[in-house]
Each structure stands twice: as structure tokens, then as C-alpha cells.
Design an enzyme around this catalytic site. Structure first.
Site, PDB file in Angstrom:
ATOM      1  N   ILE A 231      -6.172   9.592  10.968  1.00  0.00           N
ATOM      2  CA  ILE A 231      -5.065  10.122  10.163  1.00  0.00           C
ATOM      3  C   ILE A 231      -5.622  10.718   8.862  1.00  0.00           C
ATOM      4  CG2 ILE A 231      -2.822   9.585   9.117  1.00  0.00           C
ATOM      5  CD1 ILE A 231      -2.932   8.962  12.165  1.00  0.00           C
TER       6      ILE A 231
ATOM      7  N   GLY B 254       0.830  -1.216   0.000  1.00  0.00           N
ATOM      8  CA  GLY B 254       0.000   0.000   0.000  1.00  0.00           C
ATOM      9  C   GLY B 254       0.853   1.249   0.000  1.00  0.00           C
ATOM     10  N   ALA B 255       1.977   1.202  -0.742  1.00  0.00           N
ATOM     11  CA  ALA B 255       2.959   2.300  -0.685  1.00  0.00           C
ATOM     12  C   ALA B 255       2.659   3.425  -1.665  1.00  0.00           C
ATOM     13  CB  ALA B 255       4.365   1.747  -0.934  1.00  0.00           C
ATOM     14  N   SER B 256       1.518   3.364  -2.348  1.00  0.00           N
ATOM     15  CA  SER B 256       1.281   4.382  -3.393  1.00  0.00           C
ATOM     16  C   SER B 256       0.717   5.681  -2.848  1.00  0.00           C
ATOM     17  CB  SER B 256       0.354   3.818  -4.470  1.00  0.00           C
ATOM     18  OG  SER B 256      -0.807   3.275  -3.890  1.00  0.00           O
TER      19      SER B 256
ATOM     20  N   SER C 175      -5.061  -0.561  13.864  1.00  0.00           N
ATOM     21  CA  SER C 175      -5.855   0.670  13.961  1.00  0.00           C
ATOM     22  C   SER C 175      -6.376   0.794  15.383  1.00  0.00           C
ATOM     23  CB  SER C 175      -7.046   0.612  13.006  1.00  0.00           C
ATOM     24  OG  SER C 175      -7.935   1.682  13.290  1.00  0.00           O
TER      25      SER C 175
ATOM     26  N   ASP D  99      -1.887  -7.917  -5.549  1.00  0.00           N
ATOM     27  CA  ASP D  99      -3.257  -7.733  -5.066  1.00  0.00           C
ATOM     28  C   ASP D  99      -3.446  -8.689  -3.900  1.00  0.00           C
ATOM     29  OD1 ASP D  99      -5.925  -7.546  -4.540  1.00  0.00           O
ATOM     30  OD2 ASP D  99      -6.582  -7.933  -6.602  1.00  0.00           O
TER      31      ASP D  99
ATOM     32  N   TYR E 102     -13.814  -4.650   9.216  1.00  0.00           N
ATOM     33  CA  TYR E 102     -12.523  -3.943   9.298  1.00  0.00           C
ATOM     34  C   TYR E 102     -11.929  -4.081  10.704  1.00  0.00           C
ATOM     35  CZ  TYR E 102      -9.326   0.124   9.119  1.00  0.00           C
ATOM     36  OH  TYR E 102      -8.235   0.965   9.179  1.00  0.00           O
ATOM     37  N   VAL E 103     -12.759  -3.888  11.718  1.00  0.00           N
ATOM     38  CA  VAL E 103     -12.274  -3.965  13.102  1.00  0.00           C
ATOM     39  C   VAL E 103     -11.794  -5.385  13.419  1.00  0.00           C
ATOM     40  CG1 VAL E 103     -12.986  -3.851  15.515  1.00  0.00           C
ATOM     41  CG2 VAL E 103     -13.625  -2.015  13.940  1.00  0.00           C
TER      42      VAL E 103
ATOM     43  N   ASN F 203       0.924  -2.698   5.399  1.00  0.00           N
ATOM     44  CA  ASN F 203       0.155  -1.460   5.546  1.00  0.00           C
ATOM     45  C   ASN F 203      -1.140  -1.449   4.739  1.00  0.00           C
ATOM     46  OD1 ASN F 203      -0.135   1.678   5.798  1.00  0.00           O
ATOM     47  ND2 ASN F 203      -0.005   1.259   3.600  1.00  0.00           N
TER      48      ASN F 203
HETATM   49  P1  NAP Z   1      -5.278   4.464   1.720  1.00  0.00           P
HETATM   50  O1  NAP Z   1      -4.954   5.901   1.508  1.00  0.00           O
HETATM   51  O2  NAP Z   1      -6.657   3.975   1.388  1.00  0.00           O
HETATM   52  O3  NAP Z   1      -4.205   3.586   0.883  1.00  0.00           O
HETATM   53  C1  NAP Z   1      -4.347   2.199   0.812  1.00  0.00           C
HETATM   54  C2  NAP Z   1      -3.162   1.605   0.059  1.00  0.00           C
HETATM   55  O4  NAP Z   1      -3.360   0.182  -0.031  1.00  0.00           O
HETATM   56  C3  NAP Z   1      -3.025   2.112  -1.364  1.00  0.00           C
HETATM   57  O5  NAP Z   1      -1.653   2.191  -1.692  1.00  0.00           O
HETATM   58  C4  NAP Z   1      -3.697   1.031  -2.190  1.00  0.00           C
HETATM   59  O6  NAP Z   1      -3.164   1.034  -3.512  1.00  0.00           O
HETATM   60  C5  NAP Z   1      -3.323  -0.231  -1.388  1.00  0.00           C
HETATM   61  N1  NAP Z   1      -4.257  -1.344  -1.560  1.00  0.00           N
HETATM   62  C6  NAP Z   1      -5.607  -1.321  -1.425  1.00  0.00           C
HETATM   63  N2  NAP Z   1      -6.128  -2.530  -1.687  1.00  0.00           N
HETATM   64  C7  NAP Z   1      -5.078  -3.345  -1.988  1.00  0.00           C
HETATM   65  C8  NAP Z   1      -4.973  -4.715  -2.363  1.00  0.00           C
HETATM   66  N3  NAP Z   1      -6.052  -5.513  -2.509  1.00  0.00           N
HETATM   67  N4  NAP Z   1      -3.748  -5.226  -2.612  1.00  0.00           N
HETATM   68  C9  NAP Z   1      -2.645  -4.446  -2.494  1.00  0.00           C
HETATM   69  N5  NAP Z   1      -2.686  -3.147  -2.148  1.00  0.00           N
HETATM   70  C10 NAP Z   1      -3.880  -2.607  -1.907  1.00  0.00           C
HETATM   71  O7  NAP Z   1      -5.000   4.000   3.213  1.00  0.00           O
HETATM   72  P2  NAP Z   1      -4.326   4.784   4.460  1.00  0.00           P
HETATM   73  O8  NAP Z   1      -5.355   5.659   5.055  1.00  0.00           O
HETATM   74  O9  NAP Z   1      -2.988   5.299   4.061  1.00  0.00           O
HETATM   75  O10 NAP Z   1      -4.162   3.573   5.472  1.00  0.00           O
HETATM   76  C11 NAP Z   1      -2.995   2.765   5.495  1.00  0.00           C
HETATM   77  C12 NAP Z   1      -3.106   1.773   6.647  1.00  0.00           C
HETATM   78  O11 NAP Z   1      -3.335   2.472   7.873  1.00  0.00           O
HETATM   79  C13 NAP Z   1      -4.263   0.789   6.515  1.00  0.00           C
HETATM   80  O12 NAP Z   1      -3.870  -0.452   7.063  1.00  0.00           O
HETATM   81  C14 NAP Z   1      -5.339   1.390   7.375  1.00  0.00           C
HETATM   82  O13 NAP Z   1      -6.246   0.418   7.842  1.00  0.00           O
HETATM   83  C15 NAP Z   1      -4.495   1.956   8.503  1.00  0.00           C
HETATM   84  N6  NAP Z   1      -5.156   3.015   9.256  1.00  0.00           N
HETATM   85  C16 NAP Z   1      -5.512   4.187   8.661  1.00  0.00           C
HETATM   86  C17 NAP Z   1      -6.131   5.176   9.425  1.00  0.00           C
HETATM   87  C18 NAP Z   1      -6.542   6.484   8.838  1.00  0.00           C
HETATM   88  O14 NAP Z   1      -7.126   7.289   9.590  1.00  0.00           O
HETATM   89  N7  NAP Z   1      -6.250   6.776   7.586  1.00  0.00           N
HETATM   90  C19 NAP Z   1      -6.405   4.946  10.776  1.00  0.00           C
HETATM   91  C20 NAP Z   1      -6.020   3.739  11.348  1.00  0.00           C
HETATM   92  C21 NAP Z   1      -5.400   2.775  10.577  1.00  0.00           C
HETATM   93  P3  NAP Z   1      -3.966   0.384  -4.778  1.00  0.00           P
HETATM   94  O15 NAP Z   1      -5.348   0.949  -4.719  1.00  0.00           O
HETATM   95  O16 NAP Z   1      -3.165   0.780  -5.976  1.00  0.00           O
HETATM   96  O17 NAP Z   1      -3.903  -1.099  -4.549  1.00  0.00           O
END
Ligand code: NAP
Length: 245
Positions: free
Chosen positions: A185, A10-12, A139, A60, A152-153, A87
Site C-alpha cells: 500500500i 494510528g489515525a494520523s 499484513s 503510545d 514484524y511478520v 491499525n
Molecule cells: P504509517 O504510515 O507508518 O502510520 C503509522 C501510524 O501509527 C501513524 O499514525 C503513527 O502515528 C502511529 N503509531 C506509530 N507508532 C505508534 C505507537 N507506538 N503508538 C501509537 N501510535 C503509533 O503506517 P501505514 O502504512 O498507514 O500502516 C498502517 C497499518 O497497515 C499498520 O498496521 C501496517 O503494519 C499495516 N500494513 C501496511 C502496509 C503498507 O504497505 N503500508 C502493508 C500491510 C500492512 P505517530 O507516529 O504519531 O504515533
């Protein structure tokens, strides 16, 4: 200290991208992974133009066969992986009473099953090298629960159990396994929330702000470092005080 190779799912964008930038800045060679190549390529280019080393692989997490393929490609490009950041994650929110079985299973498969399969890819070489860092992004809701997010939880609470079990299994090989539990976040995942929901959450955060992807990346960078070698099975909260467990 030898140069390490770090694989970040999820590094994008969002937190994963910030983790990749932070690890690259600390001297690691980074492998950026997600489903779509374009944003990964842009991030890799940014890292390289700032003096770092980065490679891109597509995977994926919903497709178990793509996982060993991606890791084989990563190892052929950058050698064995010493740091894994699990991630990538998705949400498919809804009240449990109406949640489709497929939506429950899909979120568990990507967020928890996918992380497990990635861990299996790196364990043999980490065990051989007697050095490894595995960091699972959980999370705050995996600690507190959250209405409307049973799937998700469950996946995020599952990651904490997985972290603690693997920490025990891998300790004798000097492989540490930790979780980071972000709070609220500012990323694409939270940008979709209605303004009044955001305001309500902000009121509950003692530090009175949303976290940044960089706040989370700093914790990940620390857990991946040499200095964190005596920390394993830990859940590091990065939540502005929202939950103090
Ligand atoms: P995000 O902006 O939605 O990014 C998700 C990343 O995961 C993207 O790079 C996406 O790229 C990749 N991804 C999604 N589905 C995938 C799949 N099937 N296979 C491989 N890659 C996949 O997420 P974020 O908010 O940065 O969150 C990152 C992490 O932090 C997650 O584990 C999330 O649960 C956790 N988190 C976030 C928050 C928050 O408030 N944002 C809070 C608590 C925990 P592609 O679409 O190109 O695959």
C-alpha cells in the site's frame, strides 16, 4: 440504526487516517489516536469541517499505562466504543541473525501487545451492549513470511491468531473480530523502499498497482458495518491478488 463510536489507532496518516475518514463519512463518531497530536488534530478538523464528528486522544502503544488513560479520555468525550480498528504499527527490519532482542521485543510489544491491550479496553462495554466490531490490521507478510522482517511478520501473524481466538470468545456476545491483510500500500511505511524493490514487488501483483489507503479503508468500513454482522474470525485480503490464501 444508532450512531456508533469508532476508535482508530494510528489515525494520523496512511491507512489509519483513511479508515477514520471512511468511518466518519459513514456516520460514525471517530476517535483518532496516535502518539503525536498535531496531525491527529488536522485530521479531526478536516472531518469536522466536512460535517463529521471527531475527537483526538494521544496514546503510545509501547507504554501500557497510556492505553487505559487514552480509552478513559475517549469514553468521556464520546461515550462507549463500539468499533475498534487496531491499525498502528511499526517496523524495525533486519536479518534475524543480527536482530537485537530489544528490536524484536519492541515491535511485538507495539504491534501485537498494544492491539491486545486496546481490545481489553473495549471488550467489557461491547459485551454489555451485545454489539461490537474489532478489526485488526494485519499484513500479507503475516500470511506469507518475509525475509528481513521476522519481528514484524511475527506480530502480524500473531494478530491473525488473536483475531480468530477472540472471534470464538466473543461470538456469543455478538461482537465480531476480523482482520484485514493489506498487501503493498502506498503510505509512508512503503515510501522508504528503494525503487528497484518496489518494481520487483509490483511485478508480482496481478492487479499491477500498489494499493491505496482508501482500498484498505473500504474493507475496514465494510467489516465495521451492520451488514457484516455474520462475518467473524475472517482475514480479508486487500492485496491486488499478491497472495490468494
Ligand atoms: P504509517 O504510515 O507508518 O502510520 C503509522 C501510524 O501509527 C501513524 O499514525 C503513527 O502515528 C502511529 N503509531 C506509530 N507508532 C505508534 C505507537 N507506538 N503508538 C501509537 N501510535 C503509533 O503506517 P501505514 O502504512 O498507514 O500502516 C498502517 C497499518 O497497515 C499498520 O498496521 C501496517 O503494519 C499495516 N500494513 C501496511 C502496509 C503498507 O504497505 N503500508 C502493508 C500491510 C500492512 P505517530 O507516529 O504519531 O504515533
Amino acid at each position: 440504526m444508532p450512531q456508533r463510536t469508532a476508535f482508530i489507532t494510528g489515525a494520523s496518516r496512511g491507512i489509519g487516517r483513511a479508515c477514520a475518514l471512511a468511518l466518519a463519512a459513514s456516520g460514525a463518531r471517530v476517535i483518532l489516536a496516535a502518539r503525536h497530536a498535531q496531525k491527529l488534530d488536522e485530521t479531526a478538523e478536516w472531518i469536522r469541517s466536512n460535517g463529521g464528528q471527531a475527537e483526538v486522544v494521544c496514546l503510545d502503544l509501547a507504554d501500557p499505562e497510556s492505553i487505559p488513560r487514552a480509552f478513559a479520555e475517549a469514553v468521556s468525550k464520546a461515550g462507549p466504543i463500539q468499533i475498534l480498528v487496531n491499525n498502528a504499527a511499526i517496523t524495525k527490519d533486519g536479518l534475524a541473525v543480527r536482530m537485537k532482542r530489544a528490536d524484536f521485543d519492541h515491535v511485538l510489544q507495539v504491534n501485537l501487545g498494544g492491539a491486545f491491550l486496546c481490545i481489553q479496553q473495549v471488550l467489557p462495554s461491547m459485551m454489555r451492549e451485545r454489539w461490537g466490531r474489532i478489526i485488526n490490521i494485519s499484513s500479507v507478510v503475516g500470511q506469507t513470511g518475509n525475509a528481513g522482517q521476522a519481528n514484524y511478520v511475527a506480530s502480524k501473524a500473531g494478530l491473525i491468531g488473536l483475531t480468530k481466538s477472540l472471534a470464538q470468545e466473543m461470538a456469543s456476545r455478538n461482537v465480531t473480530v476480523n482482520a484485514v491483510a493489506p498487501g503493498f500500500i502506498d503510505t509512508e511505511m512503503t515510501q522508504v523502499l528503494p525503487a528497484e524493490v518496489k518494481e520487483r514487488i509490483l511485478q508480482q501483483i496481478p492487479l499491477k498497482r500498489m494499493g491505496t489507503p482508501e482500498d484498505v479503508a473500504a474493507a475496514v468500513k465494510f467489516l465495521a458495518s451492520e451488514e457484516a454482522g455474520y462475518i467473524t474470525g475472517h482475514v480479508l485480503n486487500v492485496n491486488g491478488g499478491l497472495f490468494m490464501g
